[in-house]
Scaffold this active site. Structure first.
Site, mmCIF file in Angstrom:
data_model
loop_
_atom_site.group_PDB
_atom_site.id
_atom_site.type_symbol
_atom_site.label_atom_id
_atom_site.label_comp_id
_atom_site.label_asym_id
_atom_site.label_seq_id
_atom_site.Cartn_x
_atom_site.Cartn_y
_atom_site.Cartn_z
ATOM 1 N N HIS A 1 0.834 -1.209 0.000
ATOM 2 C CA HIS A 1 0.000 0.000 0.000
ATOM 3 C C HIS A 1 0.875 1.268 0.000
ATOM 4 O O HIS A 1 2.064 1.194 -0.284
ATOM 5 C CB HIS A 1 -1.013 -0.060 1.151
ATOM 6 C CG HIS A 1 -1.644 -1.423 1.256
ATOM 7 N ND1 HIS A 1 -2.629 -1.846 0.410
ATOM 8 C CD2 HIS A 1 -1.367 -2.488 2.068
ATOM 9 C CE1 HIS A 1 -2.947 -3.114 0.705
ATOM 10 N NE2 HIS A 1 -2.208 -3.517 1.699
ATOM 11 N N GLU B 1 -2.059 0.207 7.974
ATOM 12 C CA GLU B 1 -1.180 -0.834 7.437
ATOM 13 C C GLU B 1 -0.021 -0.237 6.650
ATOM 14 O O GLU B 1 1.112 -0.718 6.750
ATOM 15 C CB GLU B 1 -1.993 -1.781 6.543
ATOM 16 C CG GLU B 1 -1.144 -2.916 5.961
ATOM 17 C CD GLU B 1 -1.898 -3.781 4.977
ATOM 18 O OE1 GLU B 1 -3.115 -3.564 4.795
ATOM 19 O OE2 GLU B 1 -1.264 -4.669 4.370
ATOM 20 N N HIS C 1 2.994 -7.026 4.595
ATOM 21 C CA HIS C 1 1.612 -6.605 4.806
ATOM 22 C C HIS C 1 1.182 -6.878 6.231
ATOM 23 O O HIS C 1 1.836 -7.612 6.971
ATOM 24 C CB HIS C 1 0.670 -7.358 3.848
ATOM 25 C CG HIS C 1 0.761 -6.887 2.434
ATOM 26 N ND1 HIS C 1 -0.135 -5.993 1.879
ATOM 27 C CD2 HIS C 1 1.666 -7.170 1.467
ATOM 28 C CE1 HIS C 1 0.213 -5.753 0.619
ATOM 29 N NE2 HIS C 1 1.297 -6.454 0.339
ATOM 30 N N GLU D 1 2.046 -11.674 5.539
ATOM 31 C CA GLU D 1 1.034 -11.004 6.363
ATOM 32 C C GLU D 1 1.522 -11.159 7.801
ATOM 33 O O GLU D 1 1.425 -12.229 8.390
ATOM 34 C CB GLU D 1 -0.347 -11.636 6.165
ATOM 35 C CG GLU D 1 -0.905 -11.486 4.748
ATOM 36 C CD GLU D 1 -1.515 -10.117 4.464
ATOM 37 O OE1 GLU D 1 -1.478 -9.241 5.357
ATOM 38 O OE2 GLU D 1 -2.031 -9.924 3.347
HETATM 39 ZN ZN LIG Z 1 -1.947 -5.340 2.647
#
Ligand SMILES: [Zn+2]
Length: 211
Positions: free
Chosen positions: A8, A46, A101, A176
């Site tokens: 992002h 995030e 992430h 993640e």
């Molecule tokens: Zn993400």
């Protein structure tokens, strides 16, 4: 050399047109250029988490003599799109691509998972490298974060819908690092010491893979 891809970007939320534009998904279709990502219930985003962990991981790898290329230069811009991120390791001749992430799953689920492409788009040799990279990162991370309770198996998951992983021509994974909607994971991810611990394990996993 490795590519670290902090997921992002800080400017994405203010640029819905640009980040919503369709780009190749590496599976014969298209998907959005990028997304805003998730956040903790307290509002820690995030994109800020991934940026901070990427910088910490970069510094640790550079200290071990590993050259690092980041997929974005700051945490205030827009994009880059996921297809551009996925093409980067091939363009710069990297040995590996690690996307960083934080997940935004139901609050009851916790833990990390490492995602690989189920399409094995770059052939069996690269796919084997991807599996080795995923295992190295899983084996390193498990020292500080438990494997996910809500997705995958043993901290690993295989998916066909992530464009960057489908388009990479090198071993490539998404990590993640936890579920930002889970209270325990959010506390770790919001704490600089927690992020440093995660970065140290990511760097250890990359170094193990490169050996
Ligand atoms: Zn993400």
């Amino acid at each position: 050399m490795v590519v670290l891809d902090p997921g992002h970007n800080g400017g994405n939320a203010a640029a819905p047109g640009a980040i919503g534009a369709p780009v190749p998904d590496g599976a014969g279709g298209t998907k959005a250029c990028n997304t805003t990502g998730t956040a903790t219930d307290a509002g820690y985003p995030e994109h800020a988490f991934t940026w901070d962990v990427a910088l910490r991981t970069r510094d640790l790898l550079v200290a071990h003599g590993v050259e690092v290329v980041l997929s974005r230069p700051d945490d205030t811009g827009v994009g880059p799109c996921v297809d551009v991120r996925g093409a980067l390791p091939g363009q710069v001749g990297a040995a590996a691509f690690v996307g960083i992430h934080g997940d935004g799953a139901a609050a009851g689920g916790s833990g990390f998972h490492v995602i690989t492409s189920s399409l094995d788009p770059a052939g069996p040799e690269v796919a084997a490298g991807t599996d080795a990279l995923a295992a190295a990162l899983r084996d390193a991370l498990v020292a500080v974060v438990p494997p996910a309770t809500y997705v995958g198996s043993g901290g690993l998951d295989d998916r066909g819908d992530l464009a960057a992983l489908n388009l990479a021509t090198t071993p490539a994974v998404y990590v993640e690092c936890g579920n930002m909607r889970n209270a325990g994971d959010a506390a770790r991810m919001s704490d600089p010491a927690g992020r440093q611990a995660i970065a140290e394990r990511l760097a250890a996993g990359v170094l193990s893979f490169l050996e």
